[in-house]
Design a protein around this motif. Structure first.
Motif, mmCIF file in Angstrom:
data_model
loop_
_atom_site.group_PDB
_atom_site.id
_atom_site.type_symbol
_atom_site.label_atom_id
_atom_site.label_comp_id
_atom_site.label_asym_id
_atom_site.label_seq_id
_atom_site.Cartn_x
_atom_site.Cartn_y
_atom_site.Cartn_z
ATOM 1 N N LEU A 1 -38.679 1.291 47.329
ATOM 2 C CA LEU A 1 -37.639 1.924 46.525
ATOM 3 C C LEU A 1 -36.461 2.263 47.431
ATOM 4 O O LEU A 1 -36.644 2.917 48.462
ATOM 5 C CB LEU A 1 -38.211 3.196 45.894
ATOM 6 N N THR A 2 -35.254 1.829 47.058
ATOM 7 C CA THR A 2 -34.091 2.065 47.917
ATOM 8 C C THR A 2 -33.313 3.314 47.505
ATOM 9 O O THR A 2 -32.097 3.383 47.663
ATOM 10 C CB THR A 2 -33.165 0.833 47.930
ATOM 11 N N ASN A 3 -34.010 4.287 46.970
ATOM 12 C CA ASN A 3 -33.461 5.637 46.835
ATOM 13 C C ASN A 3 -34.504 6.621 47.337
ATOM 14 O O ASN A 3 -35.601 6.228 47.739
ATOM 15 C CB ASN A 3 -33.016 5.938 45.392
ATOM 16 N N GLY A 4 -34.170 7.909 47.326
ATOM 17 C CA GLY A 4 -35.052 8.911 47.911
ATOM 18 C C GLY A 4 -36.120 9.448 46.984
ATOM 19 O O GLY A 4 -36.811 10.399 47.335
ATOM 20 N N PHE A 5 -36.233 8.859 45.762
ATOM 21 C CA PHE A 5 -37.194 9.325 44.769
ATOM 22 C C PHE A 5 -36.946 10.817 44.494
ATOM 23 O O PHE A 5 -37.757 11.675 44.779
ATOM 24 C CB PHE A 5 -38.633 9.099 45.251
ATOM 25 N N ASP A 6 -35.778 11.074 43.861
ATOM 26 C CA ASP A 6 -35.370 12.483 43.738
ATOM 27 C C ASP A 6 -34.716 12.847 42.395
ATOM 28 O O ASP A 6 -33.626 13.416 42.380
ATOM 29 C CB ASP A 6 -34.434 12.834 44.889
ATOM 30 N N PRO A 7 -35.364 12.658 41.261
ATOM 31 C CA PRO A 7 -36.504 11.763 41.086
ATOM 32 C C PRO A 7 -36.036 10.403 40.585
ATOM 33 O O PRO A 7 -34.913 10.268 40.104
ATOM 34 C CB PRO A 7 -37.300 12.468 39.987
ATOM 35 N N ASP A 8 -36.881 9.407 40.709
ATOM 36 C CA ASP A 8 -36.680 8.118 40.054
ATOM 37 C C ASP A 8 -37.694 8.084 38.915
ATOM 38 O O ASP A 8 -38.881 7.821 39.119
ATOM 39 C CB ASP A 8 -36.924 6.973 41.043
ATOM 40 N N VAL A 9 -37.230 8.392 37.713
ATOM 41 C CA VAL A 9 -38.138 8.649 36.589
ATOM 42 C C VAL A 9 -38.989 7.432 36.261
ATOM 43 O O VAL A 9 -40.208 7.531 36.072
ATOM 44 C CB VAL A 9 -37.336 9.105 35.352
ATOM 45 N N ARG A 10 -38.364 6.265 36.197
ATOM 46 C CA ARG A 10 -39.109 5.052 35.849
ATOM 47 C C ARG A 10 -40.197 4.754 36.883
ATOM 48 O O ARG A 10 -41.345 4.470 36.539
ATOM 49 C CB ARG A 10 -38.140 3.873 35.729
ATOM 50 N N MET A 11 -39.838 4.824 38.171
ATOM 51 C CA MET A 11 -40.823 4.537 39.208
ATOM 52 C C MET A 11 -41.926 5.591 39.225
ATOM 53 O O MET A 11 -43.094 5.281 39.476
ATOM 54 C CB MET A 11 -40.139 4.453 40.571
#
Length: 383
Positions: free
Chosen positions: A9-19
Motif C-alpha cells: 500500500l503506497t499510503n500510510g493506512f490512516d485509514p485506507d477503508v477499502r484495504m
C-alpha cells in the motif's frame, strides 16, 4: 488452505477503508495478512508496527508529498527498494503480494520472491490525473501488470473494458460497497437545520469552494467537511469566515456512522473533467445509500446520472455555487423531497453489501494455487 498474503500500500493506512475491509475479511478467513505501507508524511512514526483486526501493519517512512507528481519518482523508487528488502528478509516468502493500485503493483513486481504470486487491485482508472498526458504508455503498463498477475481486482466497467481478452478470466469485481453494519442504521439525529457534509479526501478545491460559498451564512443550513487532504488548510481558511461552516479535518473511520446520523445531504461533487472522477462509483455513494442520505453529485458523471436515474440526489452543474444555491432553494420549497429520496435509498441498500461482494475475492484466494500454498504460520528457512 490458508495463505500468507502481503498487501502493498503506497499510503500510510490512516485509514485506507477499502484495504482495511479486505485485510480484515482475509484474516477472518484464516489467512496470514500483513500490510506493508508507505507513510510518506510520517504521520505514524509512533506506530511503525501495529496489530489491528487480526492483521499486521508495517510502515516505512520515506519522505515525500502527495500530489507532487513526477517529483515523487525518486522517493517511490526508494519505497520499492524498501519493499523488496523487507520481502527478501522474510524467512517464509509471501504466497501472494496483493498490490493496491499501479504503484503498489510495480513495487510488488520488483520486490516479490520467486514463488510469490501477484494480485493487482485496480482501485482507480489510471489514464487520468498526473499521467493523463501519458495515456497510451500508462495503458500499456497497466496491461503488462495484468499479464503478470494471477488475479486482477476491478471496481467499475471502465476498467474492465481496458482488460485484454486473455486476462478476462483473472477478473474479480469488488466495488466500494459499505459493510452490512452501516446499513443497520438507527436513523438521523433530529435537528432543525439542513446538515450538509463532505466526507472523504479533501483535494477538490473549486468544488469545495463553491459549496462553502453557497452554504456560507445561509439561514437554516450547516456545513461540515470531514477528512484530511492536500487542500485542507485552504478549505479551512475558506470556511473560517462563516459561522455555519467548518472543515473538521481527519477523523477515525469508526465514527463514520455517527457522522451520517448527523448528515441530511452528502456532497459528492468531484472533477467531471477527470476520467477517474467522471467514471467512478465512489465509496460515499454506497455509504449514502446504506444510511438513507441524499446526494449532491457532479453533472456529466456516472455518479450524477445514477443519482438522477434512481431519484436519490441532485445534479450540480459546473457553476458550483449558483447551482448549489438553486438546489438549496428547491429543498427549502419542498421539505419532503429529501425524505422521498431517503426512502428510495433504503429500498436500494440491500443490493450493495460489502460482505457479499467480498465473497468473490475470498473464493479467488481459496481456489487459486491451493496446491502451492503453505500453512499461514509455516516457517521456511529459504531466503
Amino acid at each position: 488452505m490458508p495463505h500468507f498474503i502481503l498487501m502493498i500500500l503506497t499510503n500510510g493506512f490512516d485509514p485506507d477503508v477499502r484495504m482495511h475491509k479486505q485485510a480484515k475479511a482475509l484474516a477472518a478467513a484464516g489467512h496470514r495478512v500483513e500490510l506493508f505501507c508507505w507513510d510518506r508524511e510520517g504521520r505514524h512514526r509512533d506506530k511503525p508496527f501495529e496489530q489491528l483486526d487480526g492483521f499486521t501493519i508495517r510502515r516505512c517512512f520515506i519522505p515525500s508529498r502527495y500530489g507532487s507528481g513526477l517529483r515523487q519518482l525518486l522517493p517511490f523508487f526508494r519505497f520499492m527498494g524498501a519493499c523488496r528488502r523487507y520481502i527478501h528478509s522474510l524467512p517464509h516468502p509471501p504466497d501472494y503480494c496483493h498490490c493496491a493500485d499501479l504503484d503498489g503493483m510495480l513495487a510488488g513486481l520488483f520486490g516479490r520472491r520467486k514463488k510469490t504470486r501477484l494480485v493487482f487491485d485496480m482501485r482507480e482508472f489510471y489514464e487520468s490525473g498526473t499521467f493523463r498526458r501519458f495515456r497510451l504508455p500508462v495503458r500499456f503498463l497497466v496491461r503488462r501488470m495484468q499479464d503478470c498477475s494471477e488475479t486482477v481486482v476491478y471496481v467499475n466497467e471502465t476498467q474492465r473494458a481496458q482488460v485484454r481478452e486473455r486476462n478476462r478470466e483473472k477478473l474479480v469485481f469488488l466495488p466500494n460497497y459499505p459493510l452490512r453494519a452501516l446499513g443497520a442504521f438507527p436513523g438521523k439525529t433530529p435537528c432543525g437545520e439542513l446538515r450538509i457534509s463532505y466526507i472523504g479526501y479533501v483535494r477538490h478545491l473549486p468544488q469545495l469552494r463553491g459549496l462553502i460559498e453557497a452554504a456560507g451564512n445561509r439561514p437554516g443550513v450547516r456545513l461540515k467537511i470531514y477528512g484530511g487532504g492536500v487542500v485542507l488548510e485552504q478549505v479551512q481558511r475558506l470556511a473560517e469566515p462563516y459561522e455555519n461552516c467548518a472543515a473538521i479535518g481527519p477523523f477515525p473511520y469508526s465514527e463514520v456512522g455517527e457522522i451520517y446520523r448527523q448528515t441530511d445531504l452528502l456532497y459528492c461533487v468531484y472533477d467531471a473533467h477527470d476520467p477517474n472522477d467522471r467514471t467512478a462509483y465512489p465509496t460515499k455513494l454506497f455509504e449514502a445509500i446504506a444510511t438513507g442520505t441524499p446526494i449532491l453529485a457532479a453533472a456529466g458523471t456516472v455518479l450524477g446520472d445514477f443519482c438522477l436515474q434512481k431519484g436519490i440526489g441532485f445534479s450540480v452543474e459546473e457553476d458550483y455555487c449558483a447551482s448549489i444555491k438553486k438546489i438549496l432553494d428547491t429543498i427549502c420549497g419542498d421539505p419532503g423531497i429529501l425524505k422521498q429520496m431517503s426512502a428510495r435509498e433504503r429500498q436500494l441498500s440491500p443490493q450493495y453489501i460489502w460482505e457479499t461482494a467480498m465473497e468473490g475475492l475470498l473464493d479467488a484466494y481459496s481456489r487459486q494455487g491451493a496446491d502451492k500454498a503453505q500453512p499461514a504460520g509455516a516457517a521456511n528457512t529459504q531466503v
